[in-house]
Design a protein around this motif. Structure first.
Motif, short mmCIF file in Angstrom:
data_model
loop_
_atom_site.label_atom_id
_atom_site.label_comp_id
_atom_site.label_asym_id
_atom_site.label_seq_id
_atom_site.Cartn_x
_atom_site.Cartn_y
_atom_site.Cartn_z
N LYS A 83 0.82 -1.21 0.00
CA LYS A 83 0.00 0.00 0.00
C LYS A 83 0.86 1.26 0.00
CE LYS A 83 -3.79 0.06 0.07
NZ LYS A 83 -4.71 0.04 -1.11
N LEU A 84 2.12 1.10 0.39
CA LEU A 84 3.07 2.21 0.43
C LEU A 84 4.37 1.74 -0.22
CD1 LEU A 84 2.53 3.12 4.19
CD2 LEU A 84 1.57 4.36 2.25
N ILE A 85 4.99 2.62 -1.00
CA ILE A 85 6.25 2.27 -1.66
C ILE A 85 7.27 3.37 -1.38
CG2 ILE A 85 7.41 1.86 -3.86
CD1 ILE A 85 4.76 0.85 -4.98
N ASN A 86 8.40 2.98 -0.80
CA ASN A 86 9.48 3.93 -0.51
C ASN A 86 10.51 3.89 -1.63
OD1 ASN A 86 10.65 5.58 2.03
ND2 ASN A 86 12.32 4.68 0.84
N MET A 87 10.86 5.05 -2.15
CA MET A 87 11.83 5.16 -3.26
C MET A 87 12.92 6.15 -2.88
SD MET A 87 9.31 4.99 -6.62
CE MET A 87 8.70 6.67 -6.41
N SER A 88 13.92 5.69 -2.15
CA SER A 88 15.04 6.54 -1.74
C SER A 88 16.16 6.47 -2.77
CB SER A 88 15.54 6.11 -0.36
OG SER A 88 14.62 6.47 0.64
N PHE A 89 15.87 6.91 -3.96
CA PHE A 89 16.83 6.92 -5.06
C PHE A 89 16.36 7.94 -6.08
CE2 PHE A 89 13.60 3.71 -5.94
CZ PHE A 89 13.14 4.09 -7.19
N GLY A 90 17.17 8.17 -7.10
CA GLY A 90 16.76 9.10 -8.14
C GLY A 90 17.92 9.47 -9.05
N LYS A 91 17.61 10.20 -10.10
CA LYS A 91 18.61 10.62 -11.07
C LYS A 91 18.08 11.82 -11.83
CE LYS A 91 16.89 7.08 -14.28
NZ LYS A 91 17.22 5.87 -15.06
N PRO B 156 11.92 7.53 4.22
CA PRO B 156 11.27 6.44 4.96
C PRO B 156 10.65 6.90 6.28
CG PRO B 156 13.65 6.21 5.02
CD PRO B 156 13.35 7.25 3.99
N ILE B 157 11.13 8.01 6.83
CA ILE B 157 10.49 8.55 8.02
C ILE B 157 9.07 8.98 7.69
CG2 ILE B 157 10.54 10.50 9.64
CD1 ILE B 157 13.59 10.16 9.71
N VAL B 158 8.88 9.63 6.54
CA VAL B 158 7.54 10.02 6.11
C VAL B 158 6.73 8.79 5.72
CG1 VAL B 158 6.20 11.45 4.51
CG2 VAL B 158 8.41 12.26 5.35
N THR B 159 7.36 7.85 5.04
CA THR B 159 6.68 6.59 4.70
C THR B 159 6.19 5.89 5.97
OG1 THR B 159 8.12 6.32 2.77
CG2 THR B 159 6.92 4.37 3.51
N GLY B 160 7.03 5.91 7.01
CA GLY B 160 6.65 5.31 8.27
C GLY B 160 5.45 5.99 8.91
N VAL B 161 5.41 7.31 8.83
CA VAL B 161 4.26 8.05 9.37
C VAL B 161 2.99 7.66 8.61
CG1 VAL B 161 3.23 10.34 9.66
CG2 VAL B 161 5.65 9.98 10.23
N ALA B 162 3.10 7.53 7.29
CA ALA B 162 1.94 7.10 6.49
C ALA B 162 1.49 5.70 6.89
CB ALA B 162 2.29 7.14 5.01
N ALA B 163 2.46 4.82 7.14
CA ALA B 163 2.13 3.45 7.56
C ALA B 163 1.45 3.47 8.92
CB ALA B 163 3.39 2.60 7.60
N LEU B 164 1.92 4.32 9.81
CA LEU B 164 1.32 4.44 11.14
C LEU B 164 -0.14 4.89 11.03
CD1 LEU B 164 1.71 4.47 14.23
CD2 LEU B 164 2.48 6.85 14.01
#
Length: 532
Positions: free
Chosen positions: A342-350, A456-464
């Motif tokens: 339900k949530l996808i964390n993407m700590s990458f980019g270009k 992922p801190i924001v992703t974690g808040v969304a999961a919470l």
């Protein structure tokens, strides 16, 4: 790419990706509480996310959370880490969707033999190499069509960005140094020294041979990077190796082989059943670090506490040491969605994405399925309102996907980190990203910096939020996260990067604030009540 080293781009083939995004922090320099990112600004003075207050509020409601699946698209996931293994997703039907033995996720960077693609270089270099056979010796006047001229202009831009001309000259320079070291070594060995000479012995030589004196001057000028007590043979070996590596890379410009050949796939979205089930990679921990911030087991007396306590972390490997491939990212998103994330964390980019439409289509697919994506803004100190960043999540030239949240990094004082990218329209909010401690190599823990960690801190808040209030929609969860920030929009501070210009915090992101778990769960509870 932001993984592995938690730092921004490097040069040519060595480059990590945009976000591999984080700089490891020596433990002796860490003065903040290890869990500062969880603390309340009002109670501690540190601009954390008020996570403890969020749990106190949730406990007062006497409700039980439901488990929510969070996909971490990254470089790795150590499913046996002591503080994570109880939170790892377990596929109820491994192999049922075409990916054999995908017990805890899937690796799009491997082949069926179990080998894995580790280093890939930058997208700019890959694109330059792809177009080099067509355009390297072409005159602009010979190009007939507008399409050819446009592609040629793109090639020239790439050529300039990867600094091929300078690198070839640098290779010749390294070869000259290597030759000089070899010549001096022959002179040294001919004298049959009683003991293995050190660099200090070489610097003390008296060379009268005019044919060798020029080489010796080159050696003298190149010895500063070696300690005087170092063995000469080690300095010689390092110098020769450096030249050999440079020459190999230069020769590779005309080599049709590319690192991705190891995977053995056809570079189209139709060929999607490739890779293997190996999520672990020795000496790589970026994805494990990210996963720990989301959901490391809370209150177990070891390691750290994650943001959310009712999550299943799905590992999806798609981020190498170098820029990620658009195909892998697009299929990684679809894999995560199709397997219940339900949530996808993407700590990458270009900053270059030749097949960005593949990824944007996957983002739209996730939106249709009610899935939120969280993307790290990057660590270059750039305004990404004026510099394209990928995955862009753009549905059109002006409209960004409604299920994407992009995150910048803030520090404990509540200001934007100097390394963080920013943007009044392209970055949604900030979250702690400096001196952050999480799960690391083996059963260890590391401290690092970067937007890779803020995300992922924001992703974690969304999961919470979603685990305690599962009836909320993806759009509602996104709205709540952005509406409940600790607002600092009127605070004035330096613009990230190397400049000294001062601006209000509100000019650096859409919300002008830092994610706040306590305010978010309170707002989520009110929204959830209104649905009854």
């Amino acid at each position: 790419m932001y993984p592995n080293r938690f730092i921004p781009f490097a040069f040519l083939c060595l480059a990590p990706s945009l976000y591999s995004q984080a700089q490891e922090v020596p433990a002796k320099k860490q003065e903040l509480p290890q869990n500062w990112h969880l603390l309340s600004p009002a109670k501690s003075g540190f601009y954390g996310v008020s996570n403890n207050e969020a749990y106190q509020f949730l406990d007062s409601l006497n409700i039980k959370p439901t488990k929510i699946t969070v996909a971490v698209i990254d470089a790795d996931l150590n499913v046996n880490h002591e503080d994570l293994k109880a939170r790892v997703w377990k596929n109820p039907k491994p192999g049922s969707k075409g990916y054999p033995n995908d017990l805890n996720g899937w690796n799009f960077l491997g082949n069926k033999d179990g080998r894995n693609l580790l280093k890939t270089g930058t997208e700019a270099f890959r694109e330059y190499k792809r177009l080099r056979p067509r355009f390297e010796k072409v005159q602009a006047s010979s190009l007939k069509t507008a399409a050819e001229q446009q592609e040629y202009a793109y090639f020239l831009k790439l050529r300039k960005e990867v600094k091929i001309g300078a690198y070839i000259k640098f290779g010749a320079y390294l070869q000259q140094i290597s030759d000089a070291f070899v010549a001096v070594d022959s002179f040294v060995r001919a004298s049959k020294p009683a003991n293995e000479p050190r660099t200090s012995d070489i610097l003390a030589l008296k060379i009268e041979d005019p044919k060798l004196s020029d080489a010796y001057k080159i050696v003298q000028g190149s010895m500063l990077k070696f300690k005087e007590e170092s063995l000469w043979k080690e300095a010689l070996a390092a110098t020769v190796k450096e030249s050999e590596v440079a020459n190999e890379r230069i020769k590779s410009l005309d080599d049709k082989a590319v690192p991705r050949d190891l995977i053995g796939d056809t570079y189209t979205l139709k060929d999607k059943y490739y890779g293997n089930a190996n999520l672990y990679e020795a000496e790589v921990y970026h994805g494990t670090f990210v996963a720990g911030l989301i959901g490391a087991v809370r209150n177990n007396g070891i390691g750290i506490d994650g943001i959310a306590d009712s999550v299943a972390i799905m590992g999806v490997r798609a981020v190498p040491d170098g820029d990620e491939y658009d195909k892998d990212v697009a299929l990684a998103i679809r894999y995560a969605v199709d397997n219940g994330a339900k949530l996808i964390n993407m700590s990458f980019g270009k900053y270059i994405s030749p097949n960005s439409e593949w990824v944007n289509d996957a983002v739209k697919y996730a939106d249709k399925k009610g899935v939120l994506l969280f993307h790290a803004a990057g660590n270059e100190g750039l305004n990404v309102d004026s510099v394209s960043i990928y995955p862009s999540g753009m549905e059109s030239a002006t409209k960004r996907a409604a299920n994407l949240i992009r995150v910048g990094a803030s520090d404990a004082s509540g200001t934007a980190a100097s390394i963080s990218n920013y943007g009044a329209t392209q970055v949604d909010l900030f979250a702690p990203g400096i001196n952050i401690t999480s799960t690391g190599l083996n059963n260890g823990y590391q401290t690092a910096n970067g937007t890779s960690l803020s995300t992922p801190i924001v992703t974690g808040v969304a999961a919470l939020i979603w685990s305690y209030f599962p009836k909320l929609s993806a759009r509602e969860v996104r709205r709540i996260i952005l509406a409940s920030v600790t607002s600092l929009k009127d605070n004035v501070g330096p613009v990230p990067g190397k400049g000294k210009r001062q601006v209000s915090f509100g000019q650096l992101s859409v919300t002008g604030g830092i994610v706040n778990a306590y305010q978010a769960v309170k707002m989520a509870q009110k929204s959830s009540q209104s649905k009854k």
